[in-house]
Design an enzyme around this catalytic site. Structure first.
Site, PDB file in Angstrom:
ATOM      1  N   PHE A 157      -0.512  -3.115  13.615  1.00  0.00           N
ATOM      2  CA  PHE A 157       0.589  -3.445  12.697  1.00  0.00           C
ATOM      3  C   PHE A 157       1.721  -4.038  13.551  1.00  0.00           C
ATOM      4  O   PHE A 157       2.044  -3.493  14.611  1.00  0.00           O
ATOM      5  CB  PHE A 157       1.044  -2.165  11.992  1.00  0.00           C
ATOM      6  CG  PHE A 157       2.000  -2.403  10.877  1.00  0.00           C
ATOM      7  CD1 PHE A 157       1.541  -2.737   9.612  1.00  0.00           C
ATOM      8  CD2 PHE A 157       3.368  -2.297  11.085  1.00  0.00           C
ATOM      9  CE1 PHE A 157       2.438  -2.956   8.574  1.00  0.00           C
ATOM     10  CE2 PHE A 157       4.263  -2.520  10.050  1.00  0.00           C
ATOM     11  CZ  PHE A 157       3.790  -2.850   8.789  1.00  0.00           C
ATOM     12  N   ASP A 161      -1.290   5.857  16.530  1.00  0.00           N
ATOM     13  CA  ASP A 161      -0.479   5.617  15.347  1.00  0.00           C
ATOM     14  C   ASP A 161      -1.340   5.997  14.146  1.00  0.00           C
ATOM     15  O   ASP A 161      -2.415   5.414  13.935  1.00  0.00           O
ATOM     16  CB  ASP A 161      -0.058   4.135  15.297  1.00  0.00           C
ATOM     17  CG  ASP A 161       0.863   3.851  14.122  1.00  0.00           C
ATOM     18  OD1 ASP A 161       0.650   4.455  13.044  1.00  0.00           O
ATOM     19  OD2 ASP A 161       1.777   3.014  14.268  1.00  0.00           O
ATOM     20  N   TYR A 192       4.927   7.600   3.808  1.00  0.00           N
ATOM     21  CA  TYR A 192       5.034   6.997   2.470  1.00  0.00           C
ATOM     22  C   TYR A 192       3.738   6.337   2.042  1.00  0.00           C
ATOM     23  O   TYR A 192       3.671   5.776   0.963  1.00  0.00           O
ATOM     24  CB  TYR A 192       6.206   6.004   2.391  1.00  0.00           C
ATOM     25  CG  TYR A 192       6.238   4.964   3.487  1.00  0.00           C
ATOM     26  CD1 TYR A 192       5.438   3.834   3.424  1.00  0.00           C
ATOM     27  CD2 TYR A 192       7.074   5.111   4.591  1.00  0.00           C
ATOM     28  CE1 TYR A 192       5.476   2.884   4.432  1.00  0.00           C
ATOM     29  CE2 TYR A 192       7.118   4.174   5.600  1.00  0.00           C
ATOM     30  CZ  TYR A 192       6.313   3.060   5.518  1.00  0.00           C
ATOM     31  OH  TYR A 192       6.344   2.135   6.520  1.00  0.00           O
ATOM     32  N   LYS A 193       2.710   6.373   2.902  1.00  0.00           N
ATOM     33  CA  LYS A 193       1.419   5.791   2.521  1.00  0.00           C
ATOM     34  C   LYS A 193       0.579   6.892   1.873  1.00  0.00           C
ATOM     35  O   LYS A 193       0.899   7.362   0.795  1.00  0.00           O
ATOM     36  CB  LYS A 193       0.786   5.134   3.743  1.00  0.00           C
ATOM     37  CG  LYS A 193       1.601   3.912   4.181  1.00  0.00           C
ATOM     38  CD  LYS A 193       1.164   3.276   5.472  1.00  0.00           C
ATOM     39  CE  LYS A 193       2.112   2.123   5.809  1.00  0.00           C
ATOM     40  NZ  LYS A 193       1.950   1.634   7.178  1.00  0.00           N
ATOM     41  N   ARG A 232      -6.805  -6.297   0.256  1.00  0.00           N
ATOM     42  CA  ARG A 232      -6.940  -4.946   0.797  1.00  0.00           C
ATOM     43  C   ARG A 232      -6.864  -3.934  -0.334  1.00  0.00           C
ATOM     44  O   ARG A 232      -5.972  -4.010  -1.185  1.00  0.00           O
ATOM     45  CB  ARG A 232      -5.735  -4.771   1.727  1.00  0.00           C
ATOM     46  CG  ARG A 232      -5.811  -3.723   2.749  1.00  0.00           C
ATOM     47  CD  ARG A 232      -4.628  -3.872   3.674  1.00  0.00           C
ATOM     48  NE  ARG A 232      -3.374  -3.472   3.023  1.00  0.00           N
ATOM     49  CZ  ARG A 232      -2.411  -2.782   3.627  1.00  0.00           C
ATOM     50  NH1 ARG A 232      -2.549  -2.419   4.895  1.00  0.00           N
ATOM     51  NH2 ARG A 232      -1.309  -2.467   2.996  1.00  0.00           N
TER      52      ARG A 232
HETATM   53  C1  LIG Z   1       3.028   1.055   7.873  1.00  0.00           C
HETATM   54  C2  LIG Z   1       2.986   1.040   9.351  1.00  0.00           C
HETATM   55  C3  LIG Z   1       4.169   1.121  10.102  1.00  0.00           C
HETATM   56  C4  LIG Z   1       5.502   1.140   9.396  1.00  0.00           C
HETATM   57  O1  LIG Z   1       6.588   1.324  10.209  1.00  0.00           O
HETATM   58  P1  LIG Z   1       8.015   1.640   9.554  1.00  0.00           P
HETATM   59  O2  LIG Z   1       8.923   1.784  10.685  1.00  0.00           O
HETATM   60  O3  LIG Z   1       7.863   2.871   8.725  1.00  0.00           O
HETATM   61  O4  LIG Z   1       8.371   0.508   8.654  1.00  0.00           O
HETATM   62  C5  LIG Z   1       4.064   1.176  11.473  1.00  0.00           C
HETATM   63  N1  LIG Z   1       2.859   1.147  12.089  1.00  0.00           N
HETATM   64  C6  LIG Z   1       1.705   1.056  11.388  1.00  0.00           C
HETATM   65  C7  LIG Z   1       0.395   1.042  12.094  1.00  0.00           C
HETATM   66  C8  LIG Z   1       1.740   0.988   9.994  1.00  0.00           C
HETATM   67  O5  LIG Z   1       0.617   0.878   9.302  1.00  0.00           O
END
Ligand SMILES: *Cc1c(COP(=O)(O)O)cnc(C)c1O
Length: 421
Positions: A135, A204, A229-230, A380
């Site tokens: 990400f 992560d 939040y996921k 997705r």
């Molecule tokens: C969703 C996601 C994030 C989100 O980071 P925020 O700081 O909460 O916006 C970070 N890393 C990964 C791998 C994600 O899937």
């Protein structure tokens, strides 16, 4: 493929009625007519959250005011304990002890803290390794930390990340489940192989926590971060969690040395004196409203076994893959079919992926689109077994077949992308 996959929609309904998770759907508010396949981006609203938020805002904040940090006479408040309460709910989902988790900040800020702390634990090693498919924020933060500390950022081959680890590498940081493809690493094996070369390993868990079994302790990992939040349904912008292996907590130092990470914040001392353990990972004032929502949201996992969750998730994704194969055999599925390598989502690559996702949303089937550089984009679909059943999978595929048959995805309205995809 699982032997028990339904062969008809009626069969799917029967299977859902017999599921150990058949009651958990009632723990959520799902809008009428929506099949929600985007719980990997923003989980749906847990049923208890509106009342909890109203109580926190009107009574704990409105009436209790500052007193709510400690406790209110008729219950509630105790805001100072919220981080620990939420940590205790997340801990069993990631194979952690509650005391080894901090909850707060965003994942991006948590990553900043862990990258810096890891680099400081291995001062003689000057390289941070990240996979290029991660990400974006993970790579951006790694680059920022490398710049700040004068380190090298090295991109590894996602198919063989440990090959990039040599005697100069302080930290290998990987996303356990890939956000585009849903491919999942073997956490224990990768951790052991990278540690054998002397590197620290960070995971992560943004696309893992609440979706796939995770055991940070058994894997012997060094650091982990994740968002809530996921699949944890904590609500938009809900706080992140950070895990530091107990063996590192004494030596590991995070860089945002704010007062709430002080050993005695209300002594109002001049000099920073780091609190022991994960309390020292706090920086500023706790995100009380967001933590309260998350605390209630996580009740959706009460009494749910991770094994049941995983079995249901694999069954749903297996069925989706099978139906796509039967009805749309030309689709290029990019998610691994091997159970051991699959998270809780299925993705396919398509020249018109954005239009397909938009046309599905217009029909109430909500997935999302992810850009993939020069390659065609990715559609997705995340599967959250707490509120999805096999019948939903049948219906979603039926809609997809109809979209493609009628060319709904080619509607010129979908030529322009929304700001948030
Ligand atoms: C969703 C996601 C994030 C989100 O980071 P925020 O700081 O909460 O916006 C970070 N890393 C990964 C791998 C994600 O899937």
């Amino acid at each position: 493929m699982t032997a028990t996959l339904p062969t008809t929609r009626d069969d799917a309904v029967r299977l859902d009625e017999a599921s150990p998770l058949r009651h958990t759907r009632d723990r959520f508010r799902i809008p009428e007519g929506v099949i929600y396949l985007d719980g990997n981006s923003l989980g749906v609203l847990p049923a208890g959250v509106p009342a909890r938020m109203a109580d926190v805002v009107e009574r704990e904040w409105g009436e209790g005011l500052i007193r709510s940090w400690n406790a209110l006479p008729d219950g509630g408040g105790r805001w100072i304990e919220l981080v620990g309460r939420v940590a205790a709910r997340i801990a069993p989902l990631v194979g952690a002890a509650p005391a080894d988790l901090h909850v707060g900040d965003s994942t991006s800020v948590s990553l900043f803290k862990t990258f810096v702390a890891a680099a400081r634990l291995r001062p003689e090693r000057r390289v941070l390794v990240v996979e290029p498919s991660t990400f974006p924020t993970d790579g951006y933060i790694a680059a920022g930390v490398a710049d700040l500390l004068g380190l090298e950022l090295r991109w590894c081959d996602p198919a063989d990340p440990v090959a990039a680890v040599d005697a100069g590498v302080a930290l290998l940081s990987l996303t356990h489940v890939d956000f585009r493809t849903g491919a999942m690493y073997d956490m224990a094996a990768v951790t052991a192989a990278a540690q054998a070369k002397g590197a620290l390993v960070q995971w992560d868990l943004c696309h893992s926590a609440g979706a796939v079994p995770v055991d940070l302790t058994a894997a012997g990992a060094d650091f982990a971060v994740g968002c809530t939040y996921k699949y944890l349904n904590g609500g938009p912008g809900a706080p992140a969690f950070t895990w530091v292996a107990p063996r590192h907590q004494e030596a590991a130092r995070q860089p945002i040395t704010g007062w709430m990470g002080h050993a005695s914040p209300f002594a109002m001392a001049r000099d920073y004196d780091r609190a022991a353990g994960m309390t020292g990972w706090a920086s500023g004032t706790h995100q009380v409203l967001a933590l309260s929502a998350l605390d209630t949201a996580l009740e959706a996992f009460d009494g749910v076994s991770t094994a049941d969750l995983r079995a249901a998730s694999l069954s749903l994704t297996d069925l989706f893959v099978r139906l796509l194969g039967e009805r749309l055999p030309d689709l290029e599925i990019v998610t691994p079919l091997d159970h051991a390598r699959r998270g809780s989502q299925v993705s396919f690559r398509h020249e018109h992926a954005y239009g397909i996702v938009q046309a599905l949303i217009a029909r109430g089937v909500i997935g999302d689109f992810r850009d993939d550089g020069d390659a065609p984009g990715i559609a997705r679909f995340g599967f959250t077994p707490l509120y999805l059943g096999h019948a939903d999978v049948y219906d979603a595929v039926e809609h997809l077949v109809s979209v493609l048959a009628a060319g709904e995805h080619l509607d010129p309205a979908y030529a322009e992308r929304n700001a948030v995809t």
